[in-house]
Design a protein around this motif. Structure first.
Motif, PDB file in Angstrom:
ATOM      1  N   GLY A 182      15.159 -74.520 -46.548  1.00  0.00           N
ATOM      2  CA  GLY A 182      16.524 -74.931 -46.823  1.00  0.00           C
ATOM      3  C   GLY A 182      17.343 -74.934 -45.554  1.00  0.00           C
ATOM      4  O   GLY A 182      16.813 -75.154 -44.460  1.00  0.00           O
ATOM      5  N   LYS A 183      18.630 -74.637 -45.674  1.00  0.00           N
ATOM      6  CA  LYS A 183      19.539 -74.620 -44.533  1.00  0.00           C
ATOM      7  C   LYS A 183      19.975 -73.207 -44.135  1.00  0.00           C
ATOM      8  O   LYS A 183      20.408 -72.995 -43.011  1.00  0.00           O
ATOM      9  N   ASN A 184      19.875 -72.253 -45.071  1.00  0.00           N
ATOM     10  CA  ASN A 184      20.435 -70.919 -44.854  1.00  0.00           C
ATOM     11  C   ASN A 184      19.342 -69.871 -44.694  1.00  0.00           C
ATOM     12  O   ASN A 184      18.387 -69.831 -45.484  1.00  0.00           O
ATOM     13  N   ALA A 185      19.489 -69.012 -43.694  1.00  0.00           N
ATOM     14  CA  ALA A 185      18.492 -67.978 -43.426  1.00  0.00           C
ATOM     15  C   ALA A 185      19.184 -66.679 -43.045  1.00  0.00           C
ATOM     16  O   ALA A 185      20.309 -66.678 -42.528  1.00  0.00           O
ATOM     17  N   VAL A 186      18.499 -65.567 -43.302  1.00  0.00           N
ATOM     18  CA  VAL A 186      18.986 -64.243 -42.939  1.00  0.00           C
ATOM     19  C   VAL A 186      17.913 -63.541 -42.126  1.00  0.00           C
ATOM     20  O   VAL A 186      16.744 -63.501 -42.519  1.00  0.00           O
TER      21      VAL A 186
ATOM     22  N   LYS B  32      14.476 -65.751 -30.046  1.00  0.00           N
ATOM     23  CA  LYS B  32      13.227 -66.427 -30.405  1.00  0.00           C
ATOM     24  C   LYS B  32      13.181 -66.742 -31.899  1.00  0.00           C
ATOM     25  O   LYS B  32      12.749 -67.827 -32.301  1.00  0.00           O
ATOM     26  N   ILE B  33      13.625 -65.786 -32.711  1.00  0.00           N
ATOM     27  CA  ILE B  33      13.603 -65.999 -34.156  1.00  0.00           C
ATOM     28  C   ILE B  33      14.596 -67.089 -34.552  1.00  0.00           C
ATOM     29  O   ILE B  33      14.291 -67.961 -35.388  1.00  0.00           O
ATOM     30  N   LEU B  34      15.780 -67.080 -33.956  1.00  0.00           N
ATOM     31  CA  LEU B  34      16.762 -68.133 -34.241  1.00  0.00           C
ATOM     32  C   LEU B  34      16.235 -69.504 -33.842  1.00  0.00           C
ATOM     33  O   LEU B  34      16.381 -70.484 -34.583  1.00  0.00           O
ATOM     34  N   THR B  35      15.600 -69.578 -32.680  1.00  0.00           N
ATOM     35  CA  THR B  35      15.037 -70.853 -32.225  1.00  0.00           C
ATOM     36  C   THR B  35      13.963 -71.340 -33.183  1.00  0.00           C
ATOM     37  O   THR B  35      13.894 -72.537 -33.518  1.00  0.00           O
ATOM     38  N   TYR B  36      13.122 -70.417 -33.642  1.00  0.00           N
ATOM     39  CA  TYR B  36      12.076 -70.770 -34.604  1.00  0.00           C
ATOM     40  C   TYR B  36      12.687 -71.298 -35.900  1.00  0.00           C
ATOM     41  O   TYR B  36      12.260 -72.341 -36.427  1.00  0.00           O
ATOM     42  N   LEU B  37      13.689 -70.603 -36.429  1.00  0.00           N
ATOM     43  CA  LEU B  37      14.308 -71.038 -37.674  1.00  0.00           C
ATOM     44  C   LEU B  37      14.989 -72.399 -37.518  1.00  0.00           C
ATOM     45  O   LEU B  37      14.918 -73.249 -38.418  1.00  0.00           O
ATOM     46  N   GLN B  38      15.634 -72.629 -36.379  1.00  0.00           N
ATOM     47  CA  GLN B  38      16.242 -73.930 -36.137  1.00  0.00           C
ATOM     48  C   GLN B  38      15.189 -75.028 -36.102  1.00  0.00           C
ATOM     49  O   GLN B  38      15.415 -76.138 -36.610  1.00  0.00           O
ATOM     50  N   SER B  39      14.031 -74.725 -35.534  1.00  0.00           N
ATOM     51  CA  SER B  39      12.950 -75.720 -35.493  1.00  0.00           C
ATOM     52  C   SER B  39      12.430 -76.040 -36.888  1.00  0.00           C
ATOM     53  O   SER B  39      11.828 -77.101 -37.103  1.00  0.00           O
ATOM     54  N   GLN B  40      12.657 -75.124 -37.836  1.00  0.00           N
ATOM     55  CA  GLN B  40      12.242 -75.334 -39.220  1.00  0.00           C
ATOM     56  C   GLN B  40      13.339 -75.984 -40.071  1.00  0.00           C
ATOM     57  O   GLN B  40      13.174 -76.154 -41.276  1.00  0.00           O
ATOM     58  N   GLY B  41      14.461 -76.328 -39.439  1.00  0.00           N
ATOM     59  CA  GLY B  41      15.532 -77.025 -40.141  1.00  0.00           C
ATOM     60  C   GLY B  41      16.671 -76.158 -40.637  1.00  0.00           C
ATOM     61  O   GLY B  41      17.595 -76.664 -41.285  1.00  0.00           O
ATOM     62  N   PHE B  42      16.649 -74.869 -40.337  1.00  0.00           N
ATOM     63  CA  PHE B  42      17.741 -73.995 -40.775  1.00  0.00           C
ATOM     64  C   PHE B  42      18.919 -74.104 -39.813  1.00  0.00           C
ATOM     65  O   PHE B  42      18.736 -74.193 -38.600  1.00  0.00           O
ATOM     66  N   VAL B  43      20.127 -74.078 -40.387  1.00  0.00           N
ATOM     67  CA  VAL B  43      21.324 -74.286 -39.565  1.00  0.00           C
ATOM     68  C   VAL B  43      22.383 -73.198 -39.731  1.00  0.00           C
ATOM     69  O   VAL B  43      23.291 -73.076 -38.900  1.00  0.00           O
ATOM     70  N   HIS B  44      22.306 -72.411 -40.804  1.00  0.00           N
ATOM     71  CA  HIS B  44      23.296 -71.355 -41.052  1.00  0.00           C
ATOM     72  C   HIS B  44      22.572 -70.019 -41.146  1.00  0.00           C
ATOM     73  O   HIS B  44      21.560 -69.905 -41.844  1.00  0.00           O
ATOM     74  N   PHE B  45      23.150 -68.981 -40.499  1.00  0.00           N
ATOM     75  CA  PHE B  45      22.421 -67.724 -40.361  1.00  0.00           C
ATOM     76  C   PHE B  45      23.299 -66.510 -40.649  1.00  0.00           C
ATOM     77  O   PHE B  45      24.470 -66.462 -40.285  1.00  0.00           O
TER      78      PHE B  45
END
Length: 264
Positions: A41-45, A120-133
């Protein structure tokens, strides 16, 4: 019972369980071992573990947060040291355990490592399409989560639970809304540091604290002891398990109100 009813009826976090019930999996991100669960999705924690590391209790907390529709990822944060296990903590004195952890939370090299790990984790999540954290930390993990939130503008909400190692420097550069949940045995810390300092920063931000979050939630679970949410948690006690669930519902509500909804 204290009035800690800040959570939406829409936030139906499952009840915490004393047995191991985690359903996620482990992945490797740029050499980092991490537990992850939740939908695309777009949201990750991002979850910052306590001093015991990647424990079943912290895994279950990740699962509870993920149940609200977030992708959750919990990387291993320590550098060159193995975390204490409950068994090791019982064998050694609390003083030894405290000194070991204080060496970690007071080390600039640790802060640099945490910052690099989270990036690194933020970069990985962005590469997976996540935009809100969002970021969540329990115990010492709250200190690590505050480092992440103060170093990145990408987070839109941060939750810290029973974290006694804050300084104003940890908080003043955080630009997103913050929730702090403290335990009863941190009463002196809450009354001496958190409440007056937070009120001061919110009411009269100076030029050095102009980015301090305007949205702040500070709640205290007066009858709970340090570590009730996390690897210390005695979840075989139904009341402690219930209060843990309540803290996670509050956290999930705070994330629901802010992740992806407001830009700071």
């Amino acid at each position: 019972m204290p009035n800690t009813t800040y959570f939406s009826p829409m936030v139906n976090v499952p009840h915490i369980r004393p047995e191991q019930t985690s359903k996620g999996s482990y992945i490797t991100v740029q050499g980092l071992r991490a537990y992850t669960i939740g939908p695309q999705g777009k949201n990750a924690v991002i979850v910052a573990h306590d001093k015991f590391g990647l424990t079943p209790q912290m895994e279950q907390i990740c699962d509870m947060i993920a149940s609200q529709g977030y992708r959750v990822i919990m990387p291993y944060l320590f550098k060159d040291e193995f975390p204490y296990t409950r068994e090791r903590a019982l064998r050694e004195s609390s003083k030894q355990c405290y000194e070991w952890f204080m060496n970690i939370v007071s080390s600039p090299s640790t802060f640099d490592h945490i910052h690099i790990t989270m990036k690194k984790i933020l970069t990985y999540l962005q590469s997976q399409g996540f935009v809100h954290f969002g970021v969540f930390g329990a115990g010492g993990g709250g200190k690590f989560a505050s480092i992440a939130a103060s170093k990145s503008d990408l987070f839109s909400a941060a939750v810290f639970v029973h974290t006694p190692w804050f300084s104003l420097a940890d908080l003043k550069d955080i630009k997103c809304p913050v929730a702090i949940l403290t335990s009863g045995d941190l009463e002196d810390l809450a009354s001496i540091f958190f409440t007056p300092s937070i009120n001061s920063l919110q009411m009269s931000p100076s030029s050095t604290t102009k980015h301090f979050p305007r949205v702040m939630l500070h709640m205290r679970f007066a009858e709970m002891k340090y570590g009730w949410v996390g690897s210390y948690g005695e979840w075989t006690n139904p009341y402690i398990a219930e209060r843990t669930t309540e803290a996670l519902r509050i956290s999930a509500t705070f994330f629901r109100e802010h992740i992806g909804l407001k830009k700071f």
